[in-house]
Design a protein around this motif. Structure first.
Motif, PDB file in Angstrom:
ATOM      1  N   ILE A  82       9.949   2.649 -41.498  1.00 48.43           N
ATOM      2  CA  ILE A  82       9.784   3.944 -40.810  1.00 48.43           C
ATOM      3  C   ILE A  82      11.157   4.585 -40.558  1.00 48.43           C
ATOM      4  N   HIS A  83      12.165   3.770 -40.219  1.00 52.89           N
ATOM      5  CA  HIS A  83      13.522   4.324 -40.022  1.00 52.89           C
ATOM      6  C   HIS A  83      13.986   5.044 -41.286  1.00 52.89           C
ATOM      7  N   ALA A  84      13.797   4.372 -42.444  1.00 49.74           N
ATOM      8  CA  ALA A  84      14.265   4.951 -43.712  1.00 49.74           C
ATOM      9  C   ALA A  84      13.640   6.330 -43.926  1.00 49.74           C
ATOM     10  N   GLU A  85      12.344   6.446 -43.662  1.00 50.71           N
ATOM     11  CA  GLU A  85      11.668   7.730 -43.872  1.00 50.71           C
ATOM     12  C   GLU A  85      12.157   8.786 -42.894  1.00 50.71           C
ATOM     13  N   ALA A  86      12.427   8.387 -41.649  1.00 50.10           N
ATOM     14  CA  ALA A  86      12.888   9.350 -40.634  1.00 50.10           C
ATOM     15  C   ALA A  86      14.241   9.941 -41.038  1.00 50.10           C
ATOM     16  N   HIS A  87      15.158   9.107 -41.538  1.00 51.35           N
ATOM     17  CA  HIS A  87      16.477   9.621 -41.944  1.00 51.35           C
ATOM     18  C   HIS A  87      16.384  10.425 -43.233  1.00 51.35           C
ATOM     19  N   GLN A  88      15.428  10.058 -44.092  1.00 51.31           N
ATOM     20  CA  GLN A  88      15.216  10.821 -45.315  1.00 51.31           C
ATOM     21  C   GLN A  88      14.886  12.279 -44.972  1.00 51.31           C
ATOM     22  N   GLY A  89      14.142  12.478 -43.879  1.00 49.01           N
ATOM     23  CA  GLY A  89      13.785  13.830 -43.445  1.00 49.01           C
ATOM     24  C   GLY A  89      15.030  14.671 -43.162  1.00 49.01           C
ATOM     25  N   VAL A  90      16.077  14.054 -42.596  1.00 44.64           N
ATOM     26  CA  VAL A  90      17.315  14.797 -42.321  1.00 44.64           C
ATOM     27  C   VAL A  90      18.025  15.132 -43.636  1.00 44.64           C
ATOM     28  N   LEU A  91      18.025  14.181 -44.571  1.00 49.08           N
ATOM     29  CA  LEU A  91      18.649  14.439 -45.883  1.00 49.08           C
ATOM     30  C   LEU A  91      18.007  15.651 -46.557  1.00 49.08           C
ATOM     31  N   ASP A  92      16.677  15.684 -46.512  1.00 50.47           N
ATOM     32  CA  ASP A  92      15.955  16.806 -47.135  1.00 50.47           C
ATOM     33  C   ASP A  92      16.333  18.123 -46.450  1.00 50.47           C
ATOM     34  N   HIS A  93      16.495  18.070 -45.113  1.00 53.40           N
ATOM     35  CA  HIS A  93      16.875  19.270 -44.360  1.00 53.40           C
ATOM     36  C   HIS A  93      18.285  19.734 -44.765  1.00 53.40           C
ATOM     37  N   MET A  94      19.223  18.784 -44.919  1.00 52.76           N
ATOM     38  CA  MET A  94      20.603  19.126 -45.330  1.00 52.76           C
ATOM     39  C   MET A  94      20.583  19.848 -46.669  1.00 52.76           C
ATOM     40  N   GLU A  95      19.803  19.288 -47.581  1.00 53.73           N
ATOM     41  CA  GLU A  95      19.746  19.860 -48.929  1.00 53.73           C
ATOM     42  C   GLU A  95      19.223  21.292 -48.877  1.00 53.73           C
ATOM     43  N   ALA A  96      18.206  21.505 -48.045  1.00 55.85           N
ATOM     44  CA  ALA A  96      17.620  22.848 -47.929  1.00 55.85           C
ATOM     45  C   ALA A  96      18.614  23.836 -47.330  1.00 55.85           C
ATOM     46  N   HIS A  97      19.653  23.329 -46.644  1.00 58.01           N
ATOM     47  CA  HIS A  97      20.640  24.215 -46.021  1.00 58.01           C
ATOM     48  C   HIS A  97      21.971  24.219 -46.765  1.00 58.01           C
ATOM     49  N   GLY A  98      21.919  23.866 -48.045  1.00 60.86           N
ATOM     50  CA  GLY A  98      23.098  24.060 -48.900  1.00 60.86           C
ATOM     51  C   GLY A  98      24.045  22.887 -48.982  1.00 60.86           C
ATOM     52  N   LEU A  99      23.729  21.765 -48.319  1.00 57.26           N
ATOM     53  CA  LEU A  99      24.591  20.582 -48.466  1.00 57.26           C
ATOM     54  C   LEU A  99      23.812  19.568 -49.301  1.00 57.26           C
ATOM     55  N   ASP A 100      24.180  19.454 -50.570  1.00 56.32           N
ATOM     56  CA  ASP A 100      23.444  18.572 -51.479  1.00 56.32           C
ATOM     57  C   ASP A 100      23.999  17.139 -51.368  1.00 56.32           C
ATOM     58  N   PRO A 101      23.213  16.218 -50.787  1.00 52.60           N
ATOM     59  CA  PRO A 101      23.744  14.860 -50.605  1.00 52.60           C
ATOM     60  C   PRO A 101      23.632  13.997 -51.852  1.00 52.60           C
ATOM     61  N   ALA A 102      23.018  14.522 -52.941  1.00 56.87           N
ATOM     62  CA  ALA A 102      22.667  13.683 -54.105  1.00 56.87           C
ATOM     63  C   ALA A 102      23.841  12.906 -54.718  1.00 56.87           C
ATOM     64  N   PRO A 103      25.042  13.527 -54.894  1.00 53.20           N
ATOM     65  CA  PRO A 103      26.106  12.751 -55.561  1.00 53.20           C
ATOM     66  C   PRO A 103      26.462  11.471 -54.805  1.00 53.20           C
ATOM     67  N   TYR A 104      26.491  11.533 -53.486  1.00 53.24           N
ATOM     68  CA  TYR A 104      26.819  10.332 -52.706  1.00 53.24           C
ATOM     69  C   TYR A 104      25.640   9.360 -52.683  1.00 53.24           C
ATOM     70  N   VAL A 105      24.438   9.908 -52.501  1.00 54.23           N
ATOM     71  CA  VAL A 105      23.249   9.052 -52.419  1.00 54.23           C
ATOM     72  C   VAL A 105      23.052   8.266 -53.716  1.00 54.23           C
ATOM     73  N   ARG A 106      23.416   8.875 -54.858  1.00 53.48           N
ATOM     74  CA  ARG A 106      23.306   8.151 -56.143  1.00 53.48           C
ATOM     75  C   ARG A 106      24.187   6.905 -56.142  1.00 53.48           C
ATOM     76  N   GLN A 107      25.374   6.996 -55.537  1.00 45.93           N
ATOM     77  CA  GLN A 107      26.263   5.820 -55.459  1.00 45.93           C
ATOM     78  C   GLN A 107      25.657   4.751 -54.551  1.00 45.93           C
ATOM     79  N   VAL A 108      25.037   5.210 -53.464  1.00 45.91           N
ATOM     80  CA  VAL A 108      24.416   4.267 -52.520  1.00 45.91           C
ATOM     81  C   VAL A 108      23.231   3.564 -53.198  1.00 45.91           C
ATOM     82  N   GLU A 109      22.470   4.347 -53.982  1.00 49.43           N
ATOM     83  CA  GLU A 109      21.346   3.758 -54.730  1.00 49.43           C
ATOM     84  C   GLU A 109      21.843   2.678 -55.677  1.00 49.43           C
TER      85      GLU A 109
END
Ligand SMILES: [Fe+2]
Ligand SMILES: [Fe+2]
Length: 292
Positions: A82-109
């Motif tokens: 449940i924690h993972a999903e809750a933080h994912q919601g913030v990531l999606d919000h960042m992306e919608a506001h012009g901060l694309d977290p994908a390049p960093y998240v790909r490294q974490v993946e």
């Protein structure tokens, strides 16, 4: 037994929560972009990291011979999912506001799937060793998530600075569950390997890697933030000043916490307060909304 250890035997319940990010400002600690992004690194690391915790603990279930510990491990995985999903919601919000977290998240993946994932082709003792090593890394990380959870539950500086109440609730709800389940990964490690060497080795590697990932994450976020000028950079001086205002944990406290993990008599129940954590969980707005 200290007063903070009194409820360590409680049953771990995953709690449903609901967060509405529609009105979250980019700098949710007003006028504090660096402190905001230092904490925002959690949203970059935790969804992938906590899903890896869950996969690893599901893989380890057949090795657990203590029924009560198995129940606690299952409660732990329910909370982390449940924690993972809750933080994912913030990531999606960042992306919608012009901060694309994908390049960093790909490294974490890559880190959590390839570097720290199961090694195909390993069987028998080597496979078991590999799995216990991953449990030990999780126990070391859980020491820090409990440290951060205890810190945020008591971080009055964030309230004084006018931090966004929904984000504060996410951090404190999550922090409280981290304090609540802080002994599970360590007890699992002790069950599988009570030796001291593995604990020291994984902290000696995991602690610096975590700090490195965090620094890279803050640099990434400050560069990718469309509301900051291109020259905006995090600095240690800026960190120390924000910590002095109570917006971030003091580095000395963080390092001291890491050193406590290396004491032979260490047990996570000595850290933080279960009573305080459970009290917060009983009043968390996100948990109350979901319950009605
Ligand atoms: Fe968590
Ligand atoms: Fe955790």
């Amino acid at each position: 037994m200290s007063s903070t250890e009194e409820r360590d035997d409680l049953v771990l319940q995953p709690r449903d929560v609901r967060f509405d990010w529609a009105r979250l400002p980019m700098h949710w600690i007003p006028d504090e972009p660096m402190a905001t992004h230092v904490i925002n690194v959690l949203h970059l690391l935790l969804p992938e990291g906590e899903r890896w915790f869950v996969r690893t603990f599901q893989e380890v279930l057949p090795l657990i011979t203590d029924e009560e510990l198995r129940e606690r491990v299952l409660g732990f995985t329910g909370q982390e999912a449940i924690h993972a999903e809750a933080h994912q919601g913030v990531l999606d919000h960042m992306e919608a506001h012009g901060l694309d977290p994908a390049p960093y998240v790909r490294q974490v993946e890559f880190l959590f799937h390839r570097v720290l994932g199961p090694r195909p082709g390993r069987t028998g003792t080597r496979q078991r060793e590999d799995l216990i090593e991953r449990v030990a890394i999780i126990a070391a990380i859980e020491h820090f998530t409990a440290f951060l959870g205890d810190w945020v539950l008591n971080a009055e500086g964030l309230d004084r600075a006018g931090a966004d109440p929904t984000m504060l609730d996410l951090l404190r709800w999550h922090g409280a569950e981290e304090v609540e389940h802080r002994s599970v990964a360590f007890d699992l490690l002790q069950h599988l390997d009570p030796g001291y060497l593995r604990r020291v080795r994984t902290m000696a590697i995991g602690g610096p890697v975590l700090v490195h990932l965090w620094i890279r994450g803050v640099r990434f976020l400050m560069t990718a933030d469309p509301q900051l000028v291109a020259a905006a950079r995090p600095t240690w001086r800026g960190y120390a000043q924000a910590a002095g205002r109570g917006l971030l944990p003091r580095l000395g406290n963080f390092l001291h916490s890491g050193s406590r993990y290396l004491k032979p008599a260490y047990h996570p129940s000595q850290e933080g307060s279960t009573r305080q954590a459970v009290a917060y969980l009983g009043s968390s707005p996100a948990a109350l909304v979901a319950a009605h």
